[in-house]
Design an enzyme around this catalytic site. Structure first.
Site, PDB file in Angstrom:
ATOM      1  N   ASP A  13     101.572  22.028  65.626  1.00 42.42           N
ATOM      2  CA  ASP A  13     100.419  21.128  65.626  1.00 42.42           C
ATOM      3  C   ASP A  13      99.554  21.274  64.379  1.00 42.42           C
ATOM      4  OD1 ASP A  13     101.276  20.296  68.136  1.00 42.42           O
ATOM      5  OD2 ASP A  13     100.086  21.839  69.157  1.00 42.42           O
ATOM      6  N   GLY A  15      99.759  19.367  61.836  1.00 42.59           N
ATOM      7  CA  GLY A  15      99.572  18.060  61.200  1.00 42.59           C
ATOM      8  C   GLY A  15     100.828  17.621  60.439  1.00 42.59           C
ATOM      9  N   LYS A  16     101.976  18.133  60.895  1.00 43.37           N
ATOM     10  CA  LYS A  16     103.250  17.799  60.224  1.00 43.37           C
ATOM     11  C   LYS A  16     103.492  16.292  60.226  1.00 43.37           C
ATOM     12  CE  LYS A  16     105.366  20.515  63.127  1.00 43.37           C
ATOM     13  NZ  LYS A  16     104.208  21.163  63.755  1.00 43.37           N
ATOM     14  N   GLY A  40     105.207  17.016  69.347  1.00 50.03           N
ATOM     15  CA  GLY A  40     104.339  15.849  69.447  1.00 50.03           C
ATOM     16  C   GLY A  40     103.706  15.654  68.087  1.00 50.03           C
ATOM     17  N   HIS A  41     104.123  14.631  67.370  1.00 51.00           N
ATOM     18  CA  HIS A  41     103.647  14.395  66.007  1.00 51.00           C
ATOM     19  C   HIS A  41     102.834  13.109  65.974  1.00 51.00           C
ATOM     20  CE1 HIS A  41     107.243  16.983  64.438  1.00 51.00           C
ATOM     21  NE2 HIS A  41     106.402  17.663  65.179  1.00 51.00           N
ATOM     22  N   GLN A 224     107.459  22.246  65.568  1.00 51.11           N
ATOM     23  CA  GLN A 224     106.881  23.557  65.899  1.00 51.11           C
ATOM     24  C   GLN A 224     106.357  24.267  64.632  1.00 51.11           C
ATOM     25  OE1 GLN A 224     110.296  23.001  67.678  1.00 51.11           O
ATOM     26  NE2 GLN A 224     108.907  21.804  68.908  1.00 51.11           N
ATOM     27  N   THR A 414      92.116  15.424  55.057  1.00 55.23           N
ATOM     28  CA  THR A 414      90.711  15.473  55.455  1.00 55.23           C
ATOM     29  C   THR A 414      90.365  14.551  56.630  1.00 55.23           C
ATOM     30  OG1 THR A 414      90.214  13.819  53.770  1.00 55.23           O
ATOM     31  CG2 THR A 414      89.931  16.133  53.137  1.00 55.23           C
TER      32      THR A 414
HETATM   33  P1  GDP Z   1     102.058  18.130  64.395  1.00 56.74           P
HETATM   34  O1  GDP Z   1     102.684  18.531  65.685  1.00 56.74           O
HETATM   35  O2  GDP Z   1     102.128  19.227  63.384  1.00 56.74           O
HETATM   36  O3  GDP Z   1     102.561  16.825  63.859  1.00 56.74           O
HETATM   37  O4  GDP Z   1     100.503  17.930  64.704  1.00 56.74           O
HETATM   38  P2  GDP Z   1      99.873  17.104  65.942  1.00 56.74           P
HETATM   39  O5  GDP Z   1     100.023  15.668  65.655  1.00 56.74           O
HETATM   40  O6  GDP Z   1     100.397  17.618  67.226  1.00 56.74           O
HETATM   41  O7  GDP Z   1      98.378  17.596  65.867  1.00 56.74           O
HETATM   42  C1  GDP Z   1      97.603  17.397  64.734  1.00 56.74           C
HETATM   43  C2  GDP Z   1      96.382  16.525  65.128  1.00 56.74           C
HETATM   44  O8  GDP Z   1      95.433  16.570  64.083  1.00 56.74           O
HETATM   45  C3  GDP Z   1      96.738  15.075  65.309  1.00 56.74           C
HETATM   46  O9  GDP Z   1      95.917  14.517  66.297  1.00 56.74           O
HETATM   47  C4  GDP Z   1      96.420  14.445  63.950  1.00 56.74           C
HETATM   48  O10 GDP Z   1      96.074  13.074  64.028  1.00 56.74           O
HETATM   49  C5  GDP Z   1      95.242  15.271  63.541  1.00 56.74           C
HETATM   50  N1  GDP Z   1      95.097  15.488  62.097  1.00 56.74           N
HETATM   51  C6  GDP Z   1      96.053  15.632  61.152  1.00 56.74           C
HETATM   52  N2  GDP Z   1      95.492  15.896  59.951  1.00 56.74           N
HETATM   53  C7  GDP Z   1      94.164  15.922  60.147  1.00 56.74           C
HETATM   54  C8  GDP Z   1      93.036  16.191  59.299  1.00 56.74           C
HETATM   55  O11 GDP Z   1      93.161  16.462  58.115  1.00 56.74           O
HETATM   56  N3  GDP Z   1      91.795  16.141  59.877  1.00 56.74           N
HETATM   57  C9  GDP Z   1      91.615  15.874  61.200  1.00 56.74           C
HETATM   58  N4  GDP Z   1      90.379  15.851  61.683  1.00 56.74           N
HETATM   59  N5  GDP Z   1      92.648  15.627  62.025  1.00 56.74           N
HETATM   60  C10 GDP Z   1      93.900  15.663  61.505  1.00 56.74           C
HETATM   61  P1  IMO Z   2     104.909  20.410  67.312  1.00 55.91           P
HETATM   62  O1  IMO Z   2     106.185  19.956  66.630  1.00 55.91           O
HETATM   63  C1  IMO Z   2     102.839  23.485  69.577  1.00 55.91           C
HETATM   64  C2  IMO Z   2     105.259  25.832  72.364  1.00 55.91           C
HETATM   65  C3  IMO Z   2     104.978  25.645  73.843  1.00 55.91           C
HETATM   66  C4  IMO Z   2     105.329  27.033  74.348  1.00 55.91           C
HETATM   67  C5  IMO Z   2     106.517  27.429  73.496  1.00 55.91           C
HETATM   68  C6  IMO Z   2     107.865  27.195  74.152  1.00 55.91           C
HETATM   69  O2  IMO Z   2     104.117  19.311  67.900  1.00 55.91           O
HETATM   70  O3  IMO Z   2     104.137  21.305  66.412  1.00 55.91           O
HETATM   71  P2  IMO Z   2     109.294  25.014  74.637  1.00 55.91           P
HETATM   72  O4  IMO Z   2     109.003  23.819  75.490  1.00 55.91           O
HETATM   73  O5  IMO Z   2     109.591  24.695  73.219  1.00 55.91           O
HETATM   74  O6  IMO Z   2     110.353  25.912  75.233  1.00 55.91           O
HETATM   75  O7  IMO Z   2     107.933  25.872  74.671  1.00 55.91           O
HETATM   76  O8  IMO Z   2     106.427  26.646  72.320  1.00 55.91           O
HETATM   77  N1  IMO Z   2     105.556  24.602  71.621  1.00 55.91           N
HETATM   78  C7  IMO Z   2     104.704  23.999  70.789  1.00 55.91           C
HETATM   79  N2  IMO Z   2     103.418  24.290  70.481  1.00 55.91           N
HETATM   80  N3  IMO Z   2     103.469  22.474  68.958  1.00 55.91           N
HETATM   81  C8  IMO Z   2     104.750  22.179  69.234  1.00 55.91           C
HETATM   82  O9  IMO Z   2     105.449  21.252  68.549  1.00 55.91           O
HETATM   83  C9  IMO Z   2     105.424  22.939  70.209  1.00 55.91           C
HETATM   84  N4  IMO Z   2     106.661  22.907  70.735  1.00 55.91           N
HETATM   85  C10 IMO Z   2     106.742  23.936  71.584  1.00 55.91           C
HETATM   86  O10 IMO Z   2     103.630  25.315  74.056  1.00 55.91           O
HETATM   87  O11 IMO Z   2     104.275  27.927  74.057  1.00 55.91           O
HETATM   88 MG    MG Z   3     102.224  18.569  67.712  1.00 60.42          MG
END
Ligand code: GDP
Ligand code: IMO
Ligand code: MG
Length: 430
Positions: A13, A15-16, A40-41, A224, A414
């Protein structure tokens, strides 16, 4: 040609999704190489929000080829739903724009049931998984009993593969008090979904070889983060795949020479979902504030993310393990308004200073973070698109992060919006 690998450098999470979407303008092919719909991206483009789980984050850009590599575990029913949802948002997905490796293992309904049954069973074994069947599917892959995309093409092979998997799973289910799997219903469901998946099936290793020969640029998208890696993460509180940059080649069939630049995605503070150690976790107002300002709720499960200060020691470790060339530092804006910021530079373990997180669980538990403090900034950095828009203290924070993690910042983010991004070094530049 400088192809780019994007990997998470913390607990996911980071911000990939946003960064892959931004970078994919410069790429021709975007390939996921591990994980599944546990990911979840989130992408925000002109106010429109896209939440991607199994689909690569380049999918919303026209004219790009999205690839699901063999390192991924794929739930076919989930994928069909995700494609339908994304199409409703106006994104075109066809066999010309999406390809799935023929050797990709499938997540079946009994994998999810097993995952959830284990998690519910007792608190000793609880990992806090996403309950999506990721671990059990990877177990079956390594156990040589998984069903793969190519198996969907032949009725006899499919039956043999199902029977092979069920010998193991029905025995396991009996021990957990679950009913045996209904073999015939499962085969029927797989036959029904088969054409929907097979239309995208391709020898991805060969597609990538041809693309490389034609000078096309490839962006490898990880899911991840390094601390969730099956080998290098905070085991057993990890996911069931290698998530680090080395996996980009085994998870797609592109050779290691395909990788030019490894971009580590790093959040300006730290979060984690699920169980497991987290040295800089905060249980105070600062932690609460990071969670609120950063909207730290999981994209996949909606769970509240645990929050803490930036851990430079862990990120330094992640950058080394993935061979990170440069980082994208995200969510800098979330730190706006803090009077003082803390950065963890190392740990103290039984009176000894550590510059890495030890592997043994008991030692990890005894590690206390060593912090240095930096002044915060009162101005807003939200939406900043150039260095000139950043307050001096924010620039100092970024520079200190670079020093401590021993890696330069290539991109700064940002806000969630695609274009609220500052480019320092182009990862695709030759
Ligand atoms: P990922 O799993 O690495 O793709 O990240 P997620 O999408 O799960 O979580 C990142 C969250 O931060 C998402 O809701 C993005 O929209 C948000 N996000 C990404 N970059 C930024 C940033 O620079 N600033 C803020 N405030 N939010 C961001
Ligand atoms: P993204 O790509 C954050 C965590 C789960 C749990 C552990 C094992 O959005 O960054 P699993 O279902 O993979 O066997 O769970 O890994 N986990 C993540 N945490 N971002 C993710 O993906 C994750 N994918 C799995 O919360 O702790
Ligand atoms: Mg995510």
């Amino acid at each position: 040609m400088a192809n780019v690998v994007v990997v998470g450098a913390q607990w996911g999470d980071e911000g990939k999704g946003k960064i892959v979407d931004w970078l994919s303008e410069r790429a021709d092919v975007i390939a996921r190489f591990q994980g599944g719909h546990n990911a979840g991206h989130t992408l925000v483009v002109g106010g429109e929000v896209y939440k991607l789980h199994a689909l690569p984050s380049g999918v919303v850009r026209r004219g790009k080829l999205s690839i699901i590599g063999n390192g991924v575990v794929l739930d076919p029913w989930h994928l069909v739903k995700e494609i339908a949802g994304i199409r409703e948002q106006g994104v075109e997905i066809t066999p010309e724009t999406l390809m799935i490796a023929e050797n990709t293992p499938l997540i079946l309904p009994f994998h999810g049931e097993l995952d959830r049954a284990r998690e519910a069973q007792n608190s000793v074994a609880k990992i806090g998984t996403t309950g999506r069947g990721i671990g059990p599917a990877y177990e079956d892959k390594v156990g040589r009993r998984v069903i793969r995309v190519a198996d969907l093409g032949d009725a006899r092979t499919l039956e043999l593969r199902v029977d092979r998997a069920l010998v193991h799973h029905n025995a396991l289910r009996a021990g957990l008090g679950l009913d045996p799997v209904d073999r015939d219903a499962l085969i029927e469901d797989l036959r029904a979904i088969a054409p929907e998946i097979l239309q995208y099936a391709a020898p991805v290793w060969k597609v990538l070889k041809d693309k490389r020969r034609a000078g096309r640029r490839i962006l490898f998208e990880g899911a991840q983060g390094a601390l969730l890696d099956i080998d290098f993460g905070t085991y057993p509180f990890v996911t069931s795949s290698n998530v680090i940059a080395g996996q980009a080649t085994t998870g797609t069939g592109a050779g290691p020479d395909a990788v030019g630049f490894v971009l580590g995605i790093v959040k300006a503070y730290t979060t984690r979902v699920g169980e497991g150690p987290f040295p800089t976790e905060l249980h105070d107002d600062d932690g609460q504030r990071l969670g609120e300002r950063g909207h730290e709720f999981g994209t996949t499960t909606g769970r509240k993310r645990r929050c803490g200060w930036f851990d430079a020691c862990l990120v330094r470790q992640s950058c080394a393990i993935s061979g990170v060339t440069g980082i994208a530092l995200t969510k800098l804006d979330v730190l706006d308004g803090f009077e003082t910021l803390k950065i963890c530079t190392g740990y103290e373990l039984d009176g000894v200073r550590m510059d890495y997180l030890p592997t043994a669980a008991d030692q990890q538990a005894r590690c206390t973070p060593v912090y240095e403090e930096m002044p915060g900034w009162s101005q807003s950095t939200e939406g900043a698109r150039s260095w000139a828009d950043l307050p001096a203290e924010a620039i100092k924070y970024v520079r200190r992060v670079e020093e401590l993690i021993e890696c330069p910042v290539a991109l700064l983010s940002t806000s969630p919006e695609r274009d609220d991004t500052i480019l320092v070094t182009d990862p695709f530049a030759d």
